[in-house]
Design a protein around this motif. Sequence first.
Motif, PDB file in Angstrom:
ATOM      1  N   VAL A 254       1.294  -2.700  -8.864  1.00 42.84           N
ATOM      2  CA  VAL A 254       2.310  -1.971  -8.101  1.00 42.84           C
ATOM      3  C   VAL A 254       3.707  -2.381  -8.551  1.00 42.84           C
TER       4      VAL A 254
ATOM      5  N   ALA B  23      -0.212   5.034  -7.491  1.00 46.29           N
ATOM      6  CA  ALA B  23      -1.225   5.501  -6.539  1.00 46.29           C
ATOM      7  C   ALA B  23      -2.320   6.293  -7.244  1.00 46.29           C
ATOM      8  N   VAL B  24      -1.971   7.003  -8.325  1.00 48.26           N
ATOM      9  CA  VAL B  24      -2.967   7.753  -9.087  1.00 48.26           C
ATOM     10  C   VAL B  24      -4.008   6.793  -9.663  1.00 48.26           C
TER      11      VAL B  24
ATOM     12  N   ALA C 266       2.859  13.104  -8.173  1.00 49.81           N
ATOM     13  CA  ALA C 266       3.343  11.926  -8.894  1.00 49.81           C
ATOM     14  C   ALA C 266       3.570  12.172 -10.375  1.00 49.81           C
TER      15      ALA C 266
ATOM     16  N   VAL D 291      -2.223  13.397  -4.679  1.00 50.93           N
ATOM     17  CA  VAL D 291      -1.811  12.183  -5.393  1.00 50.93           C
ATOM     18  C   VAL D 291      -1.283  12.504  -6.792  1.00 50.93           C
TER      19      VAL D 291
ATOM     20  N   ALA E 244      -4.689   6.568  -1.264  1.00 52.23           N
ATOM     21  CA  ALA E 244      -4.425   5.324  -1.976  1.00 52.23           C
ATOM     22  C   ALA E 244      -4.732   4.121  -1.084  1.00 52.23           C
TER      23      ALA E 244
ATOM     24  N   SER F 266       0.828  -1.216   0.000  1.00 51.47           N
ATOM     25  CA  SER F 266       0.000   0.000   0.000  1.00 51.47           C
ATOM     26  C   SER F 266       0.861   1.264   0.000  1.00 51.47           C
ATOM     27  N   PHE F 267       1.335   1.612  -1.170  1.00 50.23           N
ATOM     28  CA  PHE F 267       2.083   2.848  -1.340  1.00 50.23           C
ATOM     29  C   PHE F 267       1.116   3.977  -1.697  1.00 50.23           C
ATOM     30  N   GLY F 268       1.566   5.210  -1.492  1.00 50.38           N
ATOM     31  CA  GLY F 268       0.823   6.347  -2.028  1.00 50.38           C
ATOM     32  C   GLY F 268       0.042   7.179  -1.041  1.00 50.38           C
TER      33      GLY F 268
ATOM     34  N   LEU G  88       6.096   4.021  -7.756  1.00 48.63           N
ATOM     35  CA  LEU G  88       5.092   3.715  -6.735  1.00 48.63           C
ATOM     36  C   LEU G  88       4.154   4.884  -6.503  1.00 48.63           C
ATOM     37  N   LYS G  89       4.682   6.103  -6.615  1.00 40.12           N
ATOM     38  CA  LYS G  89       3.815   7.277  -6.493  1.00 40.12           C
ATOM     39  C   LYS G  89       2.831   7.343  -7.661  1.00 40.12           C
TER      40      LYS G  89
ATOM     41  N   GLN H 111       8.349   8.265   2.920  1.00 35.57           N
ATOM     42  CA  GLN H 111       7.702   8.357   1.617  1.00 35.57           C
ATOM     43  C   GLN H 111       8.016   7.144   0.747  1.00 35.57           C
TER      44      GLN H 111
END
Length: 385
Positions: free
Chosen positions: A372, A118-119, A344, A340, A25, A19-21, A114-115, A263
């Motif tokens: 991911v 999340a989008v 990113a 988000v 997210a 679970s990144f972001g 990874l960022k 982060q």
Amino acid sequence: MKNTYIEILKASTKLGLTSFGGPSAHIGYFREEYVQKRKWLDDKLYADIVALCQFLPGPASSQVGISIGLLRGGIAGGIISWLGFTMPSVILLMLFAMFVSATGSFDSGWIHGLKIVAVAVVAHALLGMQKSLAPDRIRISIAVACAILTLLIPTAIGQICIIIAAGVFGYILYKNEEVEHAPEISLSFGKRIGFLSWTIFFVLLILLPLLKPLFNSVYYSMFDAYYRVGSIVFGGGHVVLPMLQREVEVSPDVFLAGYGAAQAVPGPLFTLAGYLGQVTAGVPGALIAVFAMFLPSFLLVIGTLPFWTVIRSKRGIQAALKGVNAAVVGILLAALYNPVFTSAVNSTMDFVIVLITFTLLSVYKWPPIYVVLFSAIFGAIMHII
């Protein structure tokens, strides 16, 4: 029951590793895992829990995970759910702290990937929640209005006021409608435990600072500081940063290095407490800091859920929740843009990755963990090129 605990641990640990972001997210990842895949609850109950946790101080996404664990496996289930979601990032941040340096950099291609993913995760969750929580023009309008207000008033207090206003609109517009069948909330504990939990919460909040002069201990001071921060912070992980910086005696460079590390790992930003505790007082300090930071969340959720079970079945409450649930969609829509998307997507290629990962999630139904990994690898390759 043993199988239930193992099931909770497997699901929450998978989320803790992937679970990144950030919080928005996380809400998407949780919905994918608990609502769509495992069907432990439906969208209405999930949105109710999300809305409730938005009102409580502390890390909202962690509280949602704790709540789902409580519903599934009682207090032990809540603890297991929290451990699975939180400990991977705590351990990683403790390892970062052991090797921290004043100029440590955590900027790399795979982190950027990874960022970006999340989008796609938030957008996918947003579409799914809109279909069930804002299905008509009125609730879509409430959601859009709440998104606009959230972007224009980007504060924790502003967000709480927006949710309350949406609840008032929902009550006015839907108070005469028939009561819908409320999704069942089955808890293994009742109001007595709820009262006890609230009592412990306030007793610790009041007494810890008062008794501090009697205890000349770095561990007691840490417990007091982190418990207080975890008790009074609204608005998620980024809001906690200035409070922690005031409470914790580390240099700005060391603090910012830990923020960079936070982060780079999955899970809630509140696990920064593990890094700071490790820097301050080693492994015992890290464990005390993390326990104290998240203890208020446990006490508040356990204290509130037994009463939420009763009040949410009332006609007026259900009417208000229609507005509140639409507001949750709007707040998630605002979060999709900021922070988000804005943090990113910095180039055309970044947006290309967003389109690919969103298509993999929504059209080809790839499991989020594969999406991911794909985005992380793609980001790393683009960084090298």
